[in-house]
Design an enzyme around this catalytic site. Structure first.
Site, PDB file in Angstrom:
ATOM      1  CG  ASP A 193      -2.796   1.295  -1.764  1.00 49.16           C
ATOM      2  OD1 ASP A 193      -1.742   0.925  -2.321  1.00 49.16           O
ATOM      3  OD2 ASP A 193      -2.808   2.082  -0.798  1.00 49.16           O
ATOM      4  CG  MET A 228      -0.371  -0.135   2.532  1.00 48.52           C
ATOM      5  SD  MET A 228      -1.668   0.149   3.765  1.00 48.52           S
ATOM      6  CE  MET A 228      -0.804  -0.224   5.256  1.00 48.52           C
ATOM      7  CG  HIS A 229       1.886   3.229  -3.274  1.00 54.39           C
ATOM      8  ND1 HIS A 229       1.424   2.059  -3.817  1.00 54.39           N
ATOM      9  CD2 HIS A 229       1.786   4.157  -4.251  1.00 54.39           C
ATOM     10  CE1 HIS A 229       1.071   2.262  -5.070  1.00 54.39           C
ATOM     11  NE2 HIS A 229       1.265   3.529  -5.364  1.00 54.39           N
ATOM     12  NE  ARG A 230      -3.029   4.024  -5.772  1.00 52.44           N
ATOM     13  CZ  ARG A 230      -2.193   4.262  -6.741  1.00 52.44           C
ATOM     14  NH1 ARG A 230      -1.817   5.476  -7.011  1.00 52.44           N
ATOM     15  NH2 ARG A 230      -1.722   3.304  -7.479  1.00 52.44           N
TER      16      ARG A 230
END
Ligand code: UD1
Ligand code: UDP
Length: 440
Positions: free
Chosen positions: A286, A208-210
């Site tokens: 994500d 995840m990094h959004r």
């Protein structure tokens, strides 16, 4: 012909690698320009090695910063290089700030822009990526589109079907090309080796990094709460630098890192990550690219988002949107683990992203456009007559091509009953409703 490719982040390197490779096999000059948005070795250099493509000819070293500053620096650097190199076409990929900067600069220099992975829409204008991809499409001349669904997004916005090429996604090219190599080579990453992944079961790979997730503390807490309860799974979490930073600033990193079944590791190289994905029972992510890779590798995906610009994965049945909702994450993850029929349905979802020949189709189309002079951007020489937008129901055997020639028109949309379909040149329009622009 000379092609300039602009890239700047991990997914752009991975998805442009098959195209860079394809160009290098042909009698075409190419320059590759790295914006330097991703700069850590494990977010950039390692992918040039794993994907066996040469290091870029230029690196602008923009580094991290606010959107305005980062994009501005990119534009300045890209402009200088394009003025010097004078390419016939500039390729940008996806939806990062490099795409926005590259497409704006090139189009203002009257250099044709080819947008790879064009036409995706999340319809969520709070996402920087949605703004980037929309602006890039406005500036482009050639559109390389992964699926018919994305092509229809562009038609609905008024883009001419003549310049839309449904190629599939180059992520499939990269996956197919490198999985066998990764399998032969085995894991090389020390963290994965010491975890003995080869003999591990119930692997959940998490990325995840959004910004809309990891920059919002409540969302991160909800995700961590769900992860805590998934203690019958081995959670492997190669952490994106943005996420590591925000988790640390929220004081949540140690809490997550101390969970026995959660293994937080550094970002992985492409081959190790591909192998890890292929051995996973479930992907929780994500990431855009990972939603595509999961369905390509027959691994069920749960997407930590409330919308996706990749709806094909959801309608195909391989991907479920769970947002950051703890209950939705837990319910679906447990069902994948316990309900074999459900798991198999997700695994066997058909891959909407093509056969793995997207790079070849892309470069074929560019060569044809170059040969036919269609990359030259000139002001119109004819005195413009007016266009009238019309609708008609077609009641004869006539193809799109024939109709357009006969009527001096450009077809925008074709409806077969309620379904909108892509107006390729050979499509027989009999029985369909069309909208078109007629040149008077
Ligand atoms: C960018 C893209 C996003 C893409 C993602 C792929 C934009 C607007 N965003 O997001 O669409 O999905 O890349 O991973 O273009 N950092 C490092 N080392 C690096 C790079 C970044 O430590 O090599 C840290 C910095 O603290 C930086 C933060 O990560 O501020 C965010 O990096 P940035 O490039 O701005 O956005 P990403 O979240 O990586
Ligand atoms: N990836 C990788 N190592 C990792 C995590 C991801 O090689 O540790 C690859 C993954 O295979 C995919 C791409 O990075 O091809 C996705 O990048 P990211 O999630 O950063 O960006 P997005 O696709 O969301 O723009």
């Amino acid at each position: 012909m000379k092609i300039a490719t602009i890239l700047g982040t991990r997914p752009e390197i991975i998805k442009m690698a098959p195209i860079i490779d394809e160009i290098s096999k042909r009698d075409i000059n190419q320059v590759v320009l790295h914006t330097g948005q991703h700069y850590d070795d494990e977010m950039s250099d390692t992918f040039f090695k794993d994907l066996e493509i040469p290091t870029p000819d230029y690196n602008i070293h923009v580094g991290s910063g606010t959107h305005g500053k980062q994009t501005g620096l990119m534009m300045e650097g890209i402009e200088e290089i394009l003025l010097d190199e004078k390419p016939d076409i500039v390729l940008v990929q996806g939806d990062t700030n490099a795409v926005l900067a590259g497409a704006l600069v090139a189009s203002k220099l009257h250099i044709a822009v080819g947008h790879v992975e064009s036409g995706l829409r999340s319809f969520d204008m709070t996402m920087p990526e949605e703004i980037n991809r929309r602006v890039a499409d406005v500036c482009s001349v050639m559109y390389f589109i992964p699926t018919e669904e994305s092509a229809i997004n562009l038609l609905a916005e008024g883009f001419s079907h003549k310049n839309l090429f449904i190629t599939g996604n180059t992520v499939v090219d990269a996956c197919f090309r490198h999985l066998e190599l990764a399998e032969k080579r085995g894991f090389e990453n020390e963290s994965l080796k010491s975890l003995d992944i080869e003999n591990m079961y119930n692997i959940l790979t998490l990325t995840m990094h959004r910004a809309e997730n990891v920059d919002v503390k409540e969302r991160v807490i909800d995700i961590i709460d769900a992860l805590k309860e998934l203690d019958d799974m081995n959670i492997i979490f190669p952490i994106h630098p943005r996420t590591k930073n925000t988790l640390e600033s929220f004081g949540l990193f140690d809490e997550l890192n101390n969970l026995e079944h959660v293994h937080v590791i550094k970002p992985l190289g492409y081959l190790d990550f591909l192998l890890l994905t292929s051995k996973s029972t479930l992907i929780l992510t994500d990431s855009g690219g990972l939603q595509e890779e999961a369905i390509t590798l027959n691994v069920p995906a749960l997407t930590l988002r409330y919308n996706t610009e990749r709806p094909e994965t959801v309608t195909a049945g391989g991907n479920i949107l769970v947002g950051t909702n703890k209950e939705a994450i837990l319910e679906n993850a447990r069902r994948i683990l316990s309900d074999k029929e459900f798991e198999d349905r997700m695994k066997n979802a058909p891959n909407p992203y093509g056969q793995g020949n997207a790079a070849k189709l892309t470069v074929d189309a560019i060569e044809r456009y170059y040969d036919e002079g269609l990359l030259d951007i000139k002001a119109p020489e004819d005195i413009m007559t007016s266009f009238t937008r019309k609708m008609a129901e077609i009641k004869e055997d006539i193809t799109v091509n024939e109709f357009e020639e006969k009527e001096n028109a450009l077809i925008h949309m074709v409806f077969d009953g309620e379904e909108m379909i892509f107006p390729n040149d050979e499509l027989n329009l009999n029985g369909m409703m069309i909208s078109y622009d007629k040149r008077e």
